[in-house]
Design a protein around this motif. Structure first.
Motif, PDB file in Angstrom:
ATOM      1  N   VAL A  17      61.884  67.214  -0.284  1.00 49.09           N
ATOM      2  CA  VAL A  17      61.806  67.110  -1.743  1.00 49.09           C
ATOM      3  C   VAL A  17      61.263  68.418  -2.322  1.00 49.09           C
ATOM      4  CG1 VAL A  17      60.621  65.928  -3.631  1.00 49.09           C
ATOM      5  CG2 VAL A  17      61.626  64.602  -1.765  1.00 49.09           C
ATOM      6  N   ALA A  18      60.286  69.024  -1.664  1.00 49.16           N
ATOM      7  CA  ALA A  18      59.736  70.298  -2.133  1.00 49.16           C
ATOM      8  C   ALA A  18      60.821  71.372  -2.189  1.00 49.16           C
ATOM      9  CB  ALA A  18      58.586  70.740  -1.232  1.00 49.16           C
ATOM     10  N   ASP A  19      61.734  71.390  -1.222  1.00 45.43           N
ATOM     11  CA  ASP A  19      62.846  72.342  -1.237  1.00 45.43           C
ATOM     12  C   ASP A  19      63.715  72.134  -2.472  1.00 45.43           C
ATOM     13  OD1 ASP A  19      62.070  73.384   1.244  1.00 45.43           O
ATOM     14  OD2 ASP A  19      63.495  72.134   2.361  1.00 45.43           O
ATOM     15  N   VAL A  20      63.988  70.875  -2.805  1.00 45.87           N
ATOM     16  CA  VAL A  20      64.804  70.568  -3.985  1.00 45.87           C
ATOM     17  C   VAL A  20      64.139  71.132  -5.231  1.00 45.87           C
ATOM     18  CG1 VAL A  20      65.697  68.717  -5.448  1.00 45.87           C
ATOM     19  CG2 VAL A  20      65.848  68.510  -2.970  1.00 45.87           C
ATOM     20  N   LEU A  21      62.840  70.907  -5.364  1.00 47.56           N
ATOM     21  CA  LEU A  21      62.122  71.412  -6.541  1.00 47.56           C
ATOM     22  C   LEU A  21      62.174  72.934  -6.610  1.00 47.56           C
ATOM     23  CD1 LEU A  21      59.045  69.013  -6.482  1.00 47.56           C
ATOM     24  CD2 LEU A  21      61.054  68.902  -7.968  1.00 47.56           C
ATOM     25  N   ARG A  22      62.028  73.598  -5.470  1.00 49.22           N
ATOM     26  CA  ARG A  22      62.115  75.068  -5.450  1.00 49.22           C
ATOM     27  C   ARG A  22      63.506  75.532  -5.878  1.00 49.22           C
ATOM     28  NH1 ARG A  22      58.206  74.626  -1.321  1.00 49.22           N
ATOM     29  NH2 ARG A  22      59.678  74.108   0.310  1.00 49.22           N
ATOM     30  N   LEU A  23      64.530  74.895  -5.340  1.00 51.34           N
ATOM     31  CA  LEU A  23      65.905  75.285  -5.662  1.00 51.34           C
ATOM     32  C   LEU A  23      66.239  75.068  -7.139  1.00 51.34           C
ATOM     33  CD1 LEU A  23      67.709  73.876  -2.520  1.00 51.34           C
ATOM     34  CD2 LEU A  23      67.496  76.290  -3.133  1.00 51.34           C
ATOM     35  N   LEU A  24      65.612  74.087  -7.752  1.00 49.22           N
ATOM     36  CA  LEU A  24      65.875  73.789  -9.159  1.00 49.22           C
ATOM     37  C   LEU A  24      64.915  74.514 -10.102  1.00 49.22           C
ATOM     38  CD1 LEU A  24      66.645  69.968  -8.908  1.00 49.22           C
ATOM     39  CD2 LEU A  24      68.269  71.875  -9.047  1.00 49.22           C
ATOM     40  N   GLY A  25      64.051  75.354  -9.547  1.00 47.05           N
ATOM     41  CA  GLY A  25      63.125  76.125 -10.377  1.00 47.05           C
ATOM     42  C   GLY A  25      61.987  75.304 -10.956  1.00 47.05           C
ATOM     43  N   LEU A  26      61.647  74.206 -10.310  1.00 45.74           N
ATOM     44  CA  LEU A  26      60.585  73.342 -10.818  1.00 45.74           C
ATOM     45  C   LEU A  26      59.296  73.439 -10.008  1.00 45.74           C
ATOM     46  CD1 LEU A  26      62.739  70.171 -11.569  1.00 45.74           C
ATOM     47  CD2 LEU A  26      61.820  71.827 -13.213  1.00 45.74           C
ATOM     48  N   LEU A  56      67.346  61.142  -6.553  1.00 45.93           N
ATOM     49  CA  LEU A  56      66.087  61.687  -7.033  1.00 45.93           C
ATOM     50  C   LEU A  56      66.060  61.670  -8.544  1.00 45.93           C
ATOM     51  CD1 LEU A  56      65.832  64.823  -4.728  1.00 45.93           C
ATOM     52  CD2 LEU A  56      64.509  62.724  -4.515  1.00 45.93           C
ATOM     53  N   GLU A  57      64.975  61.199  -9.098  1.00 47.67           N
ATOM     54  CA  GLU A  57      64.747  61.290 -10.538  1.00 47.67           C
ATOM     55  C   GLU A  57      63.579  62.236 -10.707  1.00 47.67           C
ATOM     56  OE1 GLU A  57      66.539  59.958 -13.052  1.00 47.67           O
ATOM     57  OE2 GLU A  57      67.904  59.067 -11.571  1.00 47.67           O
ATOM     58  N   LEU A  58      63.818  63.309 -11.456  1.00 50.22           N
ATOM     59  CA  LEU A  58      62.790  64.323 -11.688  1.00 50.22           C
ATOM     60  C   LEU A  58      62.485  64.373 -13.173  1.00 50.22           C
ATOM     61  CD1 LEU A  58      64.376  67.172  -9.521  1.00 50.22           C
ATOM     62  CD2 LEU A  58      62.809  65.371  -8.777  1.00 50.22           C
ATOM     63  N   VAL A  59      61.216  64.204 -13.507  1.00 52.85           N
ATOM     64  CA  VAL A  59      60.785  64.292 -14.893  1.00 52.85           C
ATOM     65  C   VAL A  59      59.800  65.453 -14.966  1.00 52.85           C
ATOM     66  CG1 VAL A  59      59.618  63.128 -16.802  1.00 52.85           C
ATOM     67  CG2 VAL A  59      61.066  61.820 -15.229  1.00 52.85           C
ATOM     68  N   HIS A  60      60.149  66.454 -15.750  1.00 55.03           N
ATOM     69  CA  HIS A  60      59.218  67.562 -15.914  1.00 55.03           C
ATOM     70  C   HIS A  60      58.818  67.654 -17.370  1.00 55.03           C
ATOM     71  CE1 HIS A  60      62.308  70.434 -17.472  1.00 55.03           C
ATOM     72  NE2 HIS A  60      63.086  69.660 -16.751  1.00 55.03           N
ATOM     73  N   PHE A  61      57.646  68.159 -17.581  1.00 52.95           N
ATOM     74  CA  PHE A  61      57.041  68.167 -18.894  1.00 52.95           C
ATOM     75  C   PHE A  61      57.176  69.543 -19.531  1.00 52.95           C
ATOM     76  CE2 PHE A  61      55.073  65.131 -16.104  1.00 52.95           C
ATOM     77  CZ  PHE A  61      55.161  63.974 -16.849  1.00 52.95           C
ATOM     78  N   VAL A  62      57.453  69.565 -20.807  1.00 54.58           N
ATOM     79  CA  VAL A  62      57.560  70.819 -21.543  1.00 54.58           C
ATOM     80  C   VAL A  62      56.659  70.752 -22.758  1.00 54.58           C
ATOM     81  CG1 VAL A  62      59.902  71.373 -20.780  1.00 54.58           C
ATOM     82  CG2 VAL A  62      59.581  69.981 -22.797  1.00 54.58           C
ATOM     83  N   ALA A  63      56.129  71.887 -23.140  1.00 50.50           N
ATOM     84  CA  ALA A  63      55.275  71.953 -24.324  1.00 50.50           C
ATOM     85  C   ALA A  63      56.113  72.406 -25.516  1.00 50.50           C
ATOM     86  CB  ALA A  63      54.132  72.922 -24.075  1.00 50.50           C
TER      87      ALA A  63
END
Length: 65
Positions: A17-26, A56-63
């Motif tokens: 999962v960490a690899d996926v986040l790295r590849l997606l810039g997260l 995978l469901e990824l929720v990232h937060f933006v300001a």
């Protein structure tokens, strides 16, 4: 391998999962990860393997205002 990320099929060369986040810039950003219906703690990202067809469901937060 083919994964389903936020409802979209994606071809990603990832092992965890960490690899996926790295590849997606997260990587390093506040993110919530759900893998096949299970919410993962940040400590699990490096050790949770991804498998073909995994959802995978990824929720990232933006300001902003």
């Amino acid at each position: 391998m083919e994964l389903v990320v936020n409802g979209t099929k994606r071809e990603l060369a990832a092992e965890t999962v960490a690899d996926v986040l790295r590849l997606l810039g997260l990587s390093g950003r506040p993110v919530m990860v759900e893998a096949d219906g299970q919410v993962l703690k940040i400590e699990q990202w490096e050790t949770t393997p991804v498998v073909p067809g995994m959802k995978l469901e990824l929720v990232h937060f933006v300001a902003g205002g």
